[in-house]
Design a protein around this motif. Sequence first.
Motif, PDB file in Angstrom:
ATOM      1  N   MET A  45      -9.908  -2.986   8.468  1.00 30.09           N
ATOM      2  CA  MET A  45     -10.042  -2.235   9.721  1.00 30.09           C
ATOM      3  C   MET A  45      -9.383  -3.020  10.861  1.00 30.09           C
ATOM      4  SD  MET A  45     -11.279   0.671  10.616  1.00 30.09           S
ATOM      5  CE  MET A  45     -12.259   0.986   9.120  1.00 30.09           C
ATOM      6  N   LEU A  46      -9.615  -4.331  10.909  1.00 32.08           N
ATOM      7  CA  LEU A  46      -8.998  -5.148  11.960  1.00 32.08           C
ATOM      8  C   LEU A  46      -7.478  -5.193  11.811  1.00 32.08           C
ATOM      9  CD1 LEU A  46     -11.491  -8.135  12.354  1.00 32.08           C
ATOM     10  CD2 LEU A  46     -11.199  -6.161  13.853  1.00 32.08           C
ATOM     11  N   ARG A  47      -7.019  -5.189  10.562  1.00 33.73           N
ATOM     12  CA  ARG A  47      -5.563  -5.172  10.364  1.00 33.73           C
ATOM     13  C   ARG A  47      -4.974  -3.868  10.882  1.00 33.73           C
ATOM     14  NH1 ARG A  47      -6.338  -8.139   5.868  1.00 33.73           N
ATOM     15  NH2 ARG A  47      -6.559  -6.335   4.550  1.00 33.73           N
ATOM     16  N   LYS A  48      -5.745  -2.777  10.751  1.00 31.86           N
ATOM     17  CA  LYS A  48      -5.282  -1.496  11.283  1.00 31.86           C
ATOM     18  C   LYS A  48      -5.159  -1.578  12.812  1.00 31.86           C
ATOM     19  CE  LYS A  48      -6.693   2.208   8.692  1.00 31.86           C
ATOM     20  NZ  LYS A  48      -7.628   3.283   8.294  1.00 31.86           N
ATOM     21  N   VAL A  49      -6.144  -2.203  13.458  1.00 35.68           N
ATOM     22  CA  VAL A  49      -6.081  -2.403  14.914  1.00 35.68           C
ATOM     23  C   VAL A  49      -4.807  -3.176  15.264  1.00 35.68           C
ATOM     24  CG1 VAL A  49      -7.151  -3.564  16.896  1.00 35.68           C
ATOM     25  CG2 VAL A  49      -8.595  -2.415  15.195  1.00 35.68           C
ATOM     26  N   GLN A  50      -4.600  -4.274  14.536  1.00 37.81           N
ATOM     27  CA  GLN A  50      -3.451  -5.146  14.770  1.00 37.81           C
ATOM     28  C   GLN A  50      -2.132  -4.365  14.667  1.00 37.81           C
ATOM     29  OE1 GLN A  50      -3.562  -8.919  12.384  1.00 37.81           O
ATOM     30  NE2 GLN A  50      -1.658  -8.130  11.590  1.00 37.81           N
ATOM     31  N   THR A  51      -2.000  -3.573  13.613  1.00 39.78           N
ATOM     32  CA  THR A  51      -0.777  -2.792  13.410  1.00 39.78           C
ATOM     33  C   THR A  51      -0.577  -1.784  14.534  1.00 39.78           C
ATOM     34  OG1 THR A  51      -1.168  -2.997  11.048  1.00 39.78           O
ATOM     35  CG2 THR A  51       0.467  -1.380  11.722  1.00 39.78           C
ATOM     36  N   GLN A  52      -1.669  -1.124  14.930  1.00 38.88           N
ATOM     37  CA  GLN A  52      -1.574  -0.122  15.998  1.00 38.88           C
ATOM     38  C   GLN A  52      -1.144  -0.764  17.316  1.00 38.88           C
ATOM     39  OE1 GLN A  52      -3.235   3.203  16.579  1.00 38.88           O
ATOM     40  NE2 GLN A  52      -3.687   3.709  14.470  1.00 38.88           N
ATOM     41  N   VAL A  53      -1.768  -1.889  17.653  1.00 41.98           N
ATOM     42  CA  VAL A  53      -1.467  -2.529  18.934  1.00 41.98           C
ATOM     43  C   VAL A  53      -0.033  -3.067  18.927  1.00 41.98           C
ATOM     44  CG1 VAL A  53      -2.136  -4.349  20.567  1.00 41.98           C
ATOM     45  CG2 VAL A  53      -3.897  -3.067  19.341  1.00 41.98           C
ATOM     46  N   LEU A  54       0.359  -3.694  17.807  1.00 42.69           N
ATOM     47  CA  LEU A  54       1.715  -4.242  17.718  1.00 42.69           C
ATOM     48  C   LEU A  54       2.769  -3.140  17.757  1.00 42.69           C
ATOM     49  CD1 LEU A  54       1.738  -7.174  15.156  1.00 42.69           C
ATOM     50  CD2 LEU A  54       2.445  -7.226  17.554  1.00 42.69           C
ATOM     51  N   SER A  55       2.518  -2.041  17.050  1.00 42.64           N
ATOM     52  CA  SER A  55       3.495  -0.944  17.024  1.00 42.64           C
ATOM     53  C   SER A  55       3.704  -0.399  18.427  1.00 42.64           C
ATOM     54  CB  SER A  55       3.019   0.199  16.128  1.00 42.64           C
ATOM     55  OG  SER A  55       2.796  -0.265  14.828  1.00 42.64           O
ATOM     56  N   MET A  82       4.649 -12.585  13.971  1.00 39.07           N
ATOM     57  CA  MET A  82       5.088 -12.233  12.623  1.00 39.07           C
ATOM     58  C   MET A  82       4.986 -13.430  11.680  1.00 39.07           C
ATOM     59  SD  MET A  82       8.462  -9.954  12.098  1.00 39.07           S
ATOM     60  CE  MET A  82       8.192  -8.212  12.286  1.00 39.07           C
ATOM     61  N   THR A  83       5.319 -14.598  12.197  1.00 38.95           N
ATOM     62  CA  THR A  83       5.249 -15.805  11.380  1.00 38.95           C
ATOM     63  C   THR A  83       3.790 -16.084  11.002  1.00 38.95           C
ATOM     64  OG1 THR A  83       7.159 -16.635  12.583  1.00 38.95           O
ATOM     65  CG2 THR A  83       5.923 -18.243  11.290  1.00 38.95           C
ATOM     66  N   ARG A  84       2.888 -15.887  11.957  1.00 36.83           N
ATOM     67  CA  ARG A  84       1.466 -16.100  11.643  1.00 36.83           C
ATOM     68  C   ARG A  84       0.966 -15.053  10.631  1.00 36.83           C
ATOM     69  NH1 ARG A  84      -2.466 -16.518  16.638  1.00 36.83           N
ATOM     70  NH2 ARG A  84      -3.986 -16.436  14.946  1.00 36.83           N
ATOM     71  N   ILE A  85       1.382 -13.809  10.815  1.00 36.45           N
ATOM     72  CA  ILE A  85       0.939 -12.750   9.898  1.00 36.45           C
ATOM     73  C   ILE A  85       1.409 -13.022   8.477  1.00 36.45           C
ATOM     74  CG2 ILE A  85       1.214 -10.304   9.270  1.00 36.45           C
ATOM     75  CD1 ILE A  85       1.351  -9.624  12.224  1.00 36.45           C
TER      76      ILE A  85
ATOM     77  N   ASP D  76      11.545   0.884  14.805  1.00 39.60           N
ATOM     78  CA  ASP D  76      10.863   1.569  13.703  1.00 39.60           C
ATOM     79  C   ASP D  76      10.991   0.783  12.398  1.00 39.60           C
ATOM     80  OD1 ASP D  76       9.910   3.546  15.285  1.00 39.60           O
ATOM     81  OD2 ASP D  76      11.357   5.076  14.694  1.00 39.60           O
ATOM     82  N   GLU D  77      12.173   0.235  12.158  1.00 42.20           N
ATOM     83  CA  GLU D  77      12.371  -0.601  10.964  1.00 42.20           C
ATOM     84  C   GLU D  77      11.435  -1.812  10.976  1.00 42.20           C
ATOM     85  OE1 GLU D  77      17.176  -0.095  10.055  1.00 42.20           O
ATOM     86  OE2 GLU D  77      16.408  -1.829  11.136  1.00 42.20           O
ATOM     87  N   LEU D  78      11.365  -2.449  12.165  1.00 42.22           N
ATOM     88  CA  LEU D  78      10.512  -3.642  12.305  1.00 42.22           C
ATOM     89  C   LEU D  78       9.040  -3.303  12.070  1.00 42.22           C
ATOM     90  CD1 LEU D  78      11.353  -5.947  15.304  1.00 42.22           C
ATOM     91  CD2 LEU D  78      11.416  -6.454  12.875  1.00 42.22           C
ATOM     92  N   ILE D  79       8.617  -2.171  12.626  1.00 37.66           N
ATOM     93  CA  ILE D  79       7.212  -1.763  12.462  1.00 37.66           C
ATOM     94  C   ILE D  79       6.897  -1.554  10.984  1.00 37.66           C
ATOM     95  CG2 ILE D  79       5.562   0.112  12.918  1.00 37.66           C
ATOM     96  CD1 ILE D  79       6.840   0.382  15.703  1.00 37.66           C
ATOM     97  N   GLN D  80       7.829  -0.914  10.283  1.00 34.71           N
ATOM     98  CA  GLN D  80       7.606  -0.705   8.845  1.00 34.71           C
ATOM     99  C   GLN D  80       7.469  -2.030   8.092  1.00 34.71           C
ATOM    100  OE1 GLN D  80      10.283   1.988   6.783  1.00 34.71           O
ATOM    101  NE2 GLN D  80      10.202   3.406   8.504  1.00 34.71           N
ATOM    102  N   ILE D  81       8.346  -2.964   8.406  1.00 33.33           N
ATOM    103  CA  ILE D  81       8.300  -4.276   7.753  1.00 33.33           C
ATOM    104  C   ILE D  81       6.989  -4.997   8.101  1.00 33.33           C
ATOM    105  CG2 ILE D  81       9.333  -6.599   7.791  1.00 33.33           C
ATOM    106  CD1 ILE D  81      11.110  -4.852   6.246  1.00 33.33           C
ATOM    107  N   MET D  82       6.642  -4.995   9.369  1.00 31.03           N
ATOM    108  CA  MET D  82       5.441  -5.685   9.831  1.00 31.03           C
ATOM    109  C   MET D  82       4.175  -5.092   9.178  1.00 31.03           C
ATOM    110  SD  MET D  82       4.965  -6.618  13.801  1.00 31.03           S
ATOM    111  CE  MET D  82       5.855  -8.059  14.305  1.00 31.03           C
ATOM    112  N   THR D  83       4.177  -3.787   9.036  1.00 26.87           N
ATOM    113  CA  THR D  83       3.032  -3.134   8.406  1.00 26.87           C
ATOM    114  C   THR D  83       2.911  -3.564   6.944  1.00 26.87           C
ATOM    115  OG1 THR D  83       3.398  -1.266   9.890  1.00 26.87           O
ATOM    116  CG2 THR D  83       1.929  -0.891   8.017  1.00 26.87           C
ATOM    117  N   ARG D  84       4.059  -3.644   6.265  1.00 28.16           N
ATOM    118  CA  ARG D  84       4.013  -4.092   4.866  1.00 28.16           C
ATOM    119  C   ARG D  84       3.576  -5.552   4.767  1.00 28.16           C
ATOM    120  NH1 ARG D  84       9.297  -3.040   1.446  1.00 28.16           N
ATOM    121  NH2 ARG D  84       8.157  -4.396   0.002  1.00 28.16           N
TER     122      ARG D  84
END
Lengths: 87, 87, 87, 87
Positions: A45-55, A82-85, D76-84
């Motif tokens: 769930m927290l990863r979903k938050v992270q993805t949403q905020v980053l996107s 990104m490096t931390r992720i 959009d490409e970056l978001i896809q990569i980051m999500t993966r």
Amino acid sequence: MKADKNTVSQLLKTARGQIDGILKMVEDDRYCIDIVQQVMAAEAMLRKVQTQVLSAHMKTCVKNAQTDAEKEEKIDELIQIMTRISK
Amino acid sequence: MKADKNTVSQLLKTARGQIDGILKMVEDDRYCIDIVQQVMAAEAMLRKVQTQVLSAHMKTCVKNAQTDAEKEEKIDELIQIMTRISK
Amino acid sequence: MKADKNTVSQLLKTARGQIDGILKMVEDDRYCIDIVQQVMAAEAMLRKVQTQVLSAHMKTCVKNAQTDAEKEEKIDELIQIMTRISK
Amino acid sequence: MKADKNTVSQLLKTARGQIDGILKMVEDDRYCIDIVQQVMAAEAMLRKVQTQVLSAHMKTCVKNAQTDAEKEEKIDELIQIMTRISK
């Protein structure tokens, strides 16, 4: 923050509710593996938050950076995240 | 659960406190990257919970399994968890 | 090693082939994102190796540990690996 | 690709060398845990490649995108990569 406030708050409240549930499971001395699975669900769930905020951040702050200095700053921040992720 | 209840509860309460803090940051419209960093800190806290619970589980439930059937069951559970973690 | 040698060797050779492909992509100056996607595919292949070897290890070495000292040693090793994986 | 070719190729060759080493360990029937540790080292090497290529990509392709359409495509490409990556 540029992500939709309601969506992000809702996800965070869900994660908080999951943690409350896990605290109760710990109190009730539930089986370790069941607890671990709930912890993993809260992490997801927290990863979903992270993805949403980053996107949302990339679609606005990064996209709208104007000067070269501003672009570089935004991109350096993103690289650090990104490096931390990816660790 | 076989991990120390106090330690695990304390870590979970810390994670919950972090989530409360993030909810406030979202409300206050704080900078995306600052929010993401706090989300990552809360995830790290939950991973600590996960590691503590799994370690204690292995040192007791897995170690003390007696029959072959019991051992197989514990090990199959662990393999499933490990496979999910390493994704 | 207790995992099936042929399966594991095959997965490793596939990963090596992927890396050769990526080296060629780098040489040919291909698009960054395409390269990153192939790197991620090779990482996924290695994770498959890791899961296979660990699963077989648990189903044999961990399961068949006899003395308490032997069990503790195997479990400590597993905890270390699991902690590194979940980072 | 925008990352330094020599650096990236060198990292990839190191990863390939590690995989050759693991293949030999499998052949020699070495201890599972030692094999897993080497697999994890090779994964870490590939993650280093990934970070290098992505960083260079952001510092050039993303930074130099001119039109809004171009920026959106890169992001959009970056978001896809980051999500993966964050899965």
